[in-house]
Scaffold this motif. Structure first.
Motif, PDB file in Angstrom:
ATOM      1  N   ALA A  84      -0.918  57.902 -24.805  1.00 44.51           N
ATOM      2  CA  ALA A  84      -0.630  59.301 -25.397  1.00 44.51           C
ATOM      3  C   ALA A  84      -0.397  60.109 -24.105  1.00 44.51           C
ATOM      4  CB  ALA A  84      -1.971  59.571 -26.104  1.00 44.51           C
ATOM      5  N   GLU A  85      -1.294  59.996 -22.861  1.00 46.19           N
ATOM      6  CA  GLU A  85      -0.816  60.828 -21.849  1.00 46.19           C
ATOM      7  C   GLU A  85       0.488  60.797 -21.269  1.00 46.19           C
ATOM      8  OE1 GLU A  85      -4.054  59.599 -19.042  1.00 46.19           O
ATOM      9  OE2 GLU A  85      -5.507  60.489 -20.112  1.00 46.19           O
ATOM     10  N   LYS A 233      11.147  51.583 -21.556  1.00 46.70           N
ATOM     11  CA  LYS A 233      10.224  50.949 -20.551  1.00 46.70           C
ATOM     12  C   LYS A 233       8.811  51.049 -20.560  1.00 46.70           C
ATOM     13  CE  LYS A 233      14.100  50.410 -17.161  1.00 46.70           C
ATOM     14  NZ  LYS A 233      15.083  50.855 -17.838  1.00 46.70           N
ATOM     15  N   VAL A 234       8.441  50.957 -21.698  1.00 43.22           N
ATOM     16  CA  VAL A 234       6.798  50.926 -21.994  1.00 43.22           C
ATOM     17  C   VAL A 234       6.283  49.578 -21.744  1.00 43.22           C
ATOM     18  CG1 VAL A 234       5.051  51.248 -23.744  1.00 43.22           C
ATOM     19  CG2 VAL A 234       6.971  52.710 -24.051  1.00 43.22           C
ATOM     20  N   ASN A 235       5.272  49.856 -20.897  1.00 39.62           N
ATOM     21  CA  ASN A 235       4.371  48.508 -20.340  1.00 39.62           C
ATOM     22  C   ASN A 235       3.667  48.031 -21.687  1.00 39.62           C
ATOM     23  OD1 ASN A 235       3.161  46.589 -19.104  1.00 39.62           O
ATOM     24  ND2 ASN A 235       2.260  47.908 -17.784  1.00 39.62           N
ATOM     25  N   PRO A 236       3.967  46.843 -22.249  1.00 39.29           N
ATOM     26  CA  PRO A 236       3.201  46.420 -23.489  1.00 39.29           C
ATOM     27  C   PRO A 236       1.902  46.089 -23.130  1.00 39.29           C
ATOM     28  CG  PRO A 236       5.341  45.234 -22.880  1.00 39.29           C
ATOM     29  CD  PRO A 236       4.958  45.977 -21.652  1.00 39.29           C
ATOM     30  N   PHE A 317      -7.431  50.854 -18.062  1.00 41.48           N
ATOM     31  CA  PHE A 317      -6.151  50.234 -18.052  1.00 41.48           C
ATOM     32  C   PHE A 317      -5.517  51.051 -16.720  1.00 41.48           C
ATOM     33  CE2 PHE A 317      -1.390  50.212 -18.842  1.00 41.48           C
ATOM     34  CZ  PHE A 317      -1.287  48.738 -19.055  1.00 41.48           C
ATOM     35  N   ASN A 318      -5.334  50.213 -15.756  1.00 42.43           N
ATOM     36  CA  ASN A 318      -4.823  50.990 -14.465  1.00 42.43           C
ATOM     37  C   ASN A 318      -3.433  50.611 -14.006  1.00 42.43           C
ATOM     38  OD1 ASN A 318      -7.573  52.012 -13.849  1.00 42.43           O
ATOM     39  ND2 ASN A 318      -8.229  50.098 -13.042  1.00 42.43           N
ATOM     40  N   GLU A 319      -2.522  50.167 -14.916  1.00 40.82           N
ATOM     41  CA  GLU A 319      -1.149  49.887 -14.886  1.00 40.82           C
ATOM     42  C   GLU A 319      -0.475  51.135 -15.389  1.00 40.82           C
ATOM     43  OE1 GLU A 319      -0.859  45.146 -14.666  1.00 40.82           O
ATOM     44  OE2 GLU A 319       0.093  46.376 -16.521  1.00 40.82           O
ATOM     45  N   PRO A 320       0.737  51.250 -14.641  1.00 42.73           N
ATOM     46  CA  PRO A 320       1.456  52.368 -15.460  1.00 42.73           C
ATOM     47  C   PRO A 320       2.179  52.318 -16.550  1.00 42.73           C
ATOM     48  CG  PRO A 320       2.942  50.962 -13.751  1.00 42.73           C
ATOM     49  CD  PRO A 320       1.604  50.657 -13.630  1.00 42.73           C
TER      50      PRO A 320
END
Length: 341
Positions: A84-85, A233-236, A317-320
């Protein structure tokens, strides 16, 4: 289309009536963190929906956000928050008090009320519960009927309905409620309507609460879902990268032998709790086999690594969310037997 997929639907055969996105004050997207809800969000943005009018709603399967996990991935809530952010969209969390475990263990009790976050009033609790005390003491069963597959009806559908009907901001207003069911998933879902009044709709009543239900990716095949996620390019969610084919629960009742073997590998504590309750109830999720018997028959997903286990079992969740380089996760186009009826 992925080489392993079959074109089951005429994707050009759209219904005549589709929602005018600009006509809604609020567009709610039910967001599990899974691929289909993400595809809904991205498709609505492609279609010109105003991000300021969009809200992501995530139903916490395990109840209050207190660090106790029974069926769900610990990382999911923060993953949805970061999603969301990344797109500048509001997100609100909701849950049934006590969550999955409490509902499952009901013993001559009423079902618990629901709680939900709101923009201006903090956390609200739904009113009193009608009906009679009931005893459940059984896991949801693998079936299309929501009367026995109660996890969807009690922990998601009912929660969202109460969150709408108990907020005055939806009265004298027009709301679009978006979900990610796809016809390709099952014969039952193939019969769902793309656009219809929502169960919380009361447009002709005193409240003038106009709520429409919309399933924008209903006619999509899975390749289209991954294509739009790749384009943005959304990180699954880490579950897909570990080999899971769908979300949200790590211990989905539809899991096959390999998935239950994978649950036992990734989260032995959750697996052991589920196995314990099956033995106490005397009735297994799959009726023919216990989760232990299924796990013994299966093989953990090859993509599982210690790094992915740590990522999925963390509360942060610490990944982009948006990646520079995107690749198809191992769980994409996975086993169709792990999906809904």
């Amino acid at each position: 289309m992925h080489e392993n997929q079959i074109a089951l639907f005429d994707l050009d055969d759209e219904p005549e009536e589709l929602p005018d996105l600009d006509s809604y004050s609020v567009i709610i997207i039910a967001c599990s963190g899974g691929k289909d809800s993400i595809a809904c969000l991205l498709h609505l943005l492609d279609s010109g929906a105003d991000p300021k009018r969009i809200e992501l709603w995530h139903h916490c399967v395990d109840g209050e956000r207190n660090g106790e996990y029974f069926m769900d991935w610990p990382v999911t809530e923060d993953y949805c928050k970061k999603l969301a952010e990344a797109f500048g969209i509001s997100i609100y969390f909701s849950w049934k008090i006590g969550g999955f475990r409490s509902e499952m263990l009901r013993d001559n009790e009423l079902t618990k009320p629901c709680q939900f976050e709101t923009p201006e009033q903090g956390v609200i609790q739904s009113g009193g519960v009608s009906g009679k005390p009931n005893t459940r003491k059984v896991f949801p069963q693998v079936a299309a009927s929501l009367s026995v597959r109660w996890c969807s009806s009690y922990l998601k559908i009912d929660v969202s309905q109460k969150a709408i009907t108990n907020q005055l901001r939806f009265c004298n207003s027009k709301t679009l409620f978006v979900t990610g069911e796809r016809a390709q998933e099952s014969s039952a879902r193939a019969n769902y309507k793309v656009f219809e009044p929502h169960k919380a709709d009361n447009r002709n009543g005193k409240s003038k609460r106009h709520v429409d239900a919309y399933r924008p990716v209903h006619g999509w095949d899975e390749s289209q879902v991954w294509e739009i996620i790749e384009r943005y390019k959304v990180n699954p969610h880490p579950a897909y990268r570990a080999g899971w084919g769908r979300l949200s629960c790590i211990s989905c009742i539809f899991g096959n032998a390999d998935q239950w073997a994978s649950v036992r590998r990734v989260s032995p504590k959750q697996f052991d709790e589920i196995a314990y309750y099956e033995s106490q109830f005397g009735k297994t999720i799959h009726r023919k086999y216990s989760v232990t018997e299924l796990a013994d028959k299966g093989t953990p997903y090859a993509a599982i690594t210690e790094e992915l286990i740590a990522l999925g079992m963390a509360e942060t969740f610490n990944e982009p969310i948006i990646l520079d380089q995107w690749s198809l996760p191992a769980g994409a186009f996975g086993d169709s037997s792990t999906g809904p009826s």
